[in-house]
Design a protein around this motif. Structure first.
Motif, PDB file in Angstrom:
ATOM      1  N   ASN A 190      36.409  33.203  63.821  1.00  0.00           N
ATOM      2  CA  ASN A 190      37.777  33.734  63.825  1.00  0.00           C
ATOM      3  C   ASN A 190      38.177  34.209  65.222  1.00  0.00           C
ATOM      4  O   ASN A 190      39.324  34.029  65.647  1.00  0.00           O
ATOM      5  CB  ASN A 190      37.926  34.872  62.810  1.00  0.00           C
ATOM      6  N   CYS A 191      37.229  34.788  65.946  1.00  0.00           N
ATOM      7  CA  CYS A 191      37.519  35.235  67.314  1.00  0.00           C
ATOM      8  C   CYS A 191      37.812  34.044  68.218  1.00  0.00           C
ATOM      9  O   CYS A 191      38.749  34.081  69.036  1.00  0.00           O
ATOM     10  CB  CYS A 191      36.339  36.019  67.880  1.00  0.00           C
ATOM     11  N   GLU A 192      37.012  32.996  68.089  1.00  0.00           N
ATOM     12  CA  GLU A 192      37.210  31.825  68.947  1.00  0.00           C
ATOM     13  C   GLU A 192      38.541  31.145  68.643  1.00  0.00           C
ATOM     14  O   GLU A 192      39.099  30.440  69.489  1.00  0.00           O
ATOM     15  CB  GLU A 192      36.047  30.843  68.792  1.00  0.00           C
ATOM     16  N   LEU A 193      39.055  31.373  67.443  1.00  0.00           N
ATOM     17  CA  LEU A 193      40.371  30.839  67.077  1.00  0.00           C
ATOM     18  C   LEU A 193      41.503  31.779  67.480  1.00  0.00           C
ATOM     19  O   LEU A 193      42.674  31.456  67.275  1.00  0.00           O
ATOM     20  CB  LEU A 193      40.417  30.562  65.571  1.00  0.00           C
ATOM     21  N   TYR A 201      35.670  40.995  69.041  1.00  0.00           N
ATOM     22  CA  TYR A 201      36.453  40.020  69.807  1.00  0.00           C
ATOM     23  C   TYR A 201      36.033  39.955  71.271  1.00  0.00           C
ATOM     24  O   TYR A 201      35.868  38.869  71.829  1.00  0.00           O
ATOM     25  CB  TYR A 201      37.945  40.334  69.714  1.00  0.00           C
ATOM     26  N   PHE A 202      35.838  41.096  71.886  1.00  0.00           N
ATOM     27  CA  PHE A 202      35.543  41.103  73.324  1.00  0.00           C
ATOM     28  C   PHE A 202      34.110  40.681  73.634  1.00  0.00           C
ATOM     29  O   PHE A 202      33.764  40.478  74.790  1.00  0.00           O
ATOM     30  CB  PHE A 202      35.868  42.480  73.924  1.00  0.00           C
ATOM     31  N   ARG A 203      33.294  40.541  72.577  1.00  0.00           N
ATOM     32  CA  ARG A 203      31.949  39.984  72.749  1.00  0.00           C
ATOM     33  C   ARG A 203      31.914  38.500  72.419  1.00  0.00           C
ATOM     34  O   ARG A 203      30.891  37.847  72.602  1.00  0.00           O
ATOM     35  CB  ARG A 203      30.945  40.720  71.844  1.00  0.00           C
ATOM     36  N   SER A 204      33.019  37.969  71.937  1.00  0.00           N
ATOM     37  CA  SER A 204      33.084  36.556  71.584  1.00  0.00           C
ATOM     38  C   SER A 204      33.223  35.706  72.842  1.00  0.00           C
ATOM     39  O   SER A 204      33.477  36.217  73.940  1.00  0.00           O
ATOM     40  CB  SER A 204      34.266  36.296  70.651  1.00  0.00           C
ATOM     41  N   ILE A 205      33.076  34.396  72.677  1.00  0.00           N
ATOM     42  CA  ILE A 205      33.260  33.496  73.822  1.00  0.00           C
ATOM     43  C   ILE A 205      34.673  33.637  74.376  1.00  0.00           C
ATOM     44  O   ILE A 205      34.870  33.787  75.590  1.00  0.00           O
ATOM     45  CB  ILE A 205      32.998  32.036  73.404  1.00  0.00           C
ATOM     46  N   ARG A 243      34.866  23.733  70.662  1.00  0.00           N
ATOM     47  CA  ARG A 243      35.380  22.527  71.329  1.00  0.00           C
ATOM     48  C   ARG A 243      36.848  22.712  71.723  1.00  0.00           C
ATOM     49  O   ARG A 243      37.251  22.389  72.847  1.00  0.00           O
ATOM     50  CB  ARG A 243      35.209  21.332  70.389  1.00  0.00           C
ATOM     51  N   LYS A 244      37.663  23.237  70.813  1.00  0.00           N
ATOM     52  CA  LYS A 244      39.087  23.463  71.092  1.00  0.00           C
ATOM     53  C   LYS A 244      39.266  24.502  72.196  1.00  0.00           C
ATOM     54  O   LYS A 244      40.152  24.374  73.049  1.00  0.00           O
ATOM     55  CB  LYS A 244      39.799  23.908  69.811  1.00  0.00           C
ATOM     56  N   LEU A 245      38.411  25.510  72.162  1.00  0.00           N
ATOM     57  CA  LEU A 245      38.474  26.568  73.179  1.00  0.00           C
ATOM     58  C   LEU A 245      38.191  26.001  74.559  1.00  0.00           C
ATOM     59  O   LEU A 245      38.880  26.316  75.543  1.00  0.00           O
ATOM     60  CB  LEU A 245      37.469  27.663  72.817  1.00  0.00           C
ATOM     61  N   CYS A 246      37.176  25.146  74.647  1.00  0.00           N
ATOM     62  CA  CYS A 246      36.839  24.514  75.930  1.00  0.00           C
ATOM     63  C   CYS A 246      37.997  23.646  76.418  1.00  0.00           C
ATOM     64  O   CYS A 246      38.342  23.666  77.602  1.00  0.00           O
ATOM     65  CB  CYS A 246      35.573  23.671  75.779  1.00  0.00           C
ATOM     66  N   ASP A 247      38.599  22.887  75.510  1.00  0.00           N
ATOM     67  CA  ASP A 247      39.726  22.034  75.889  1.00  0.00           C
ATOM     68  C   ASP A 247      40.916  22.873  76.356  1.00  0.00           C
ATOM     69  O   ASP A 247      41.605  22.522  77.326  1.00  0.00           O
ATOM     70  CB  ASP A 247      40.141  21.157  74.703  1.00  0.00           C
ATOM     71  N   GLN A 248      41.138  23.984  75.674  1.00  0.00           N
ATOM     72  CA  GLN A 248      42.269  24.842  76.018  1.00  0.00           C
ATOM     73  C   GLN A 248      42.155  25.405  77.428  1.00  0.00           C
ATOM     74  O   GLN A 248      43.144  25.445  78.175  1.00  0.00           O
ATOM     75  CB  GLN A 248      42.369  25.995  75.010  1.00  0.00           C
TER      76      GLN A 248
END
Length: 460
Positions: A190-193, A201-205, A243-248
């Motif tokens: 959910n954080c990565e989204l 959240y602040f510990r998420s990627i 994957r979406k996060l990296c693309d973004q």
């Protein structure tokens, strides 16, 4: 079976001359090696005393086709007789590495069609880190050098691989680790989204990217299933979110497939379970089923083409044994067996049987909980009170004791105790049958009962 004098001599020489990897040095000096193996066949190992053991870990998650496959020895012998070794430096090549590269390109997802070869998983991950940093430097963005890994991840024991590993014990072994490696909380889908309401959240990627700035992040590395961290399976949607996060944010995605690759998870590669294509994929272990050291780094044609377009210089990275002809020949034969015997499919079919066995253990023993399986990669945990969620005190050494009870009964499994956990990991050879899984289950049940009796006596 060896005679007593020979066995005693082997124990003495081992204690005197062999520094064991990932082992207790003190215990070794006091007691010598726990077992000395002399032969392997199928899912079994035999020691110097003639005792037989089920290798329910495929040694180090890697003997996918099982022990004693003479075809691989024959392939090595034939290659050695023809061309045992040849360097690939300065654009020299040889037939076997070309054939292996073509074969791997037919198996890897997407356009992961370009390969760099190493001697194992740590070297593969180190290579990936150097390649992505080199890539961004050549693209005129040298500030993009930070690598984000996950907590509890394991990526190897070379300097860069250790630094990417998210298990503190591996960091504590040395006085210094490499800079520019960060560790995020694992599996925060959910954080990565973008869910900022999550307290982690602040510990998420995503949270770390926003804090550090995407202009400083070179890559994110993830295991589809965290192996040494405790067989922690990525939840559905997680790898897709990464994957979406990296693309973004214009960040490269590295998949560490060292354990998950070559049929272990019921698919040829772990990411195939979620239909995700990373930019770089690191491989080792199952590529040769451990019969000879070999690793590989797959990268997309797009990355290779971009590098070729912006760099006229030599790629100053390479190992003496990159693309070793004999290792490549063994890998080709190993892959042939994997495909001929449909071992990835057998892994997929036997996975439910393994889970069934672990659920039986949960039903029979109240200290067993949290069973999970993907293909033939599985684990369960030991809790003092699973209903209340109370784990065993680390001092009770529940998982290590269970490993020893299993070993005494002819079964090899692995304990994961990082962070106070008591996890038992299993990853048997992909040739295993339903009957053999049932045999493993019964031995585990006996061993668990013995541990329960022992811990009860301790509490008395």
């Amino acid at each position: 079976m060896y005679n007593k004098e020979t066995i005693t001599k082997l124990n003495e020489l081992d204690r005197k001359h062999y520094l064991h990897p990932t082992s207790s040095l003190k215990q070794h000096q006091e007691s010598g090696p726990k077992r000395i193996f002399t032969e392997g066949k199928g899912i079994y190992l035999t020691d110097v005393n003639g005792n037989q053991y089920i290798d329910a870990l495929a040694s180090l998650w890697n003997v996918n086709i099982g022990h004693g496959r003479k075809e691989l020895g024959e392939a090595a012998s034939q290659q050695m007789g023809k061309l045992a070794y040849s360097s690939s430096f300065n654009n020299l090549s040889h037939e076997t590495v070309i054939q292996l590269s073509e074969k791997l390109a037919s198996m890897t997802p997407g356009d992961l069609n370009v390969f760099f070869y190493t001697s194992g998983g740590s070297e593969s991950n180190d290579t990936a880190f150097k390649l992505v940093r080199h890539y961004w430097k050549m693209k005129g963005q040298p500030e993009k050098k930070k690598i984000i890994g996950l907590e509890r991840a394991y990526h190897g024991i070379t300097m860069g691989a250790t630094s990417a590993t998210g298990i503190p014990q591996f960091h504590n072994m040395t006085t210094s680790i490499s800079p520019d490696f960060l560790h995020a909380a694992a599996h925060k889908t959910n954080c990565e989204l973008g869910d900022k309401s999550d307290p982690d959240y602040f510990r998420s990627i995503r949270g770390i990217i926003e804090k550090e700035s995407p202009e400083t992040i070179a890559a994110i590395i993830v295991e589809p299933i965290q192996g040494a961290g405790g067989v922690i399976i990525s939840p559905d949607g997680y790898l897709e979110a990464v994957r979406k996060l990296c693309d973004q944010y214009g960040i490269l995605m590295i998949a560490d497939e060292v354990i998950c690759g070559f049929g272990r998870t019921g698919k040829m590669f772990g990411v195939d379970n979620w239909n995700v294509v990373p930019d770089i994929m690191c491989m080792a272990k199952g590529i040769t089923s451990g019969y000879i050291p070999l690793g590989a780094v797959a990268m997309t044609e797009r990355l290779r083409d971009n590098l070729a377009a912006v760099s006229n210089d030599v790629l100053f990275h390479g190992f003496t044994y990159s693309g070793h002809p004999t290792a490549c020949a063994v890998a080709l034969k190993n892959i042939e067996i994997l495909e001929r015997e449909n071992l990835a499919d057998n892994s997929r079919q036997m996975g439910p049987e393994l889970l069934k066995g672990l659920k039986f253990l949960e039903d029979k023993h109240t200290i067993v909980t949290k069973s999970r399986v993907k293909g033939l990669l599985g684990a369960f945990e030991l809790f003092e009170d699973r209903e209340q969620g109370i784990p065993f005190n680390p001092e009770k050494m529940a998982a290590p004791k269970l490993v020893e009870e299993c070993l005494s009964r002819g079964l090899i499994v692995r304990a994961v105790t990082f962070g106070g956990t008591n996890i038992i990991a299993l990853s048997p050879p992909l040739i295993i049958t339903k009957e053999e899984i049932e045999k493993i289950t019964l031995i585990l049940s006996e061993a668990i009962q013995a541990v329960k009796n022992n811990l009860k006596f301790q509490n008395a």
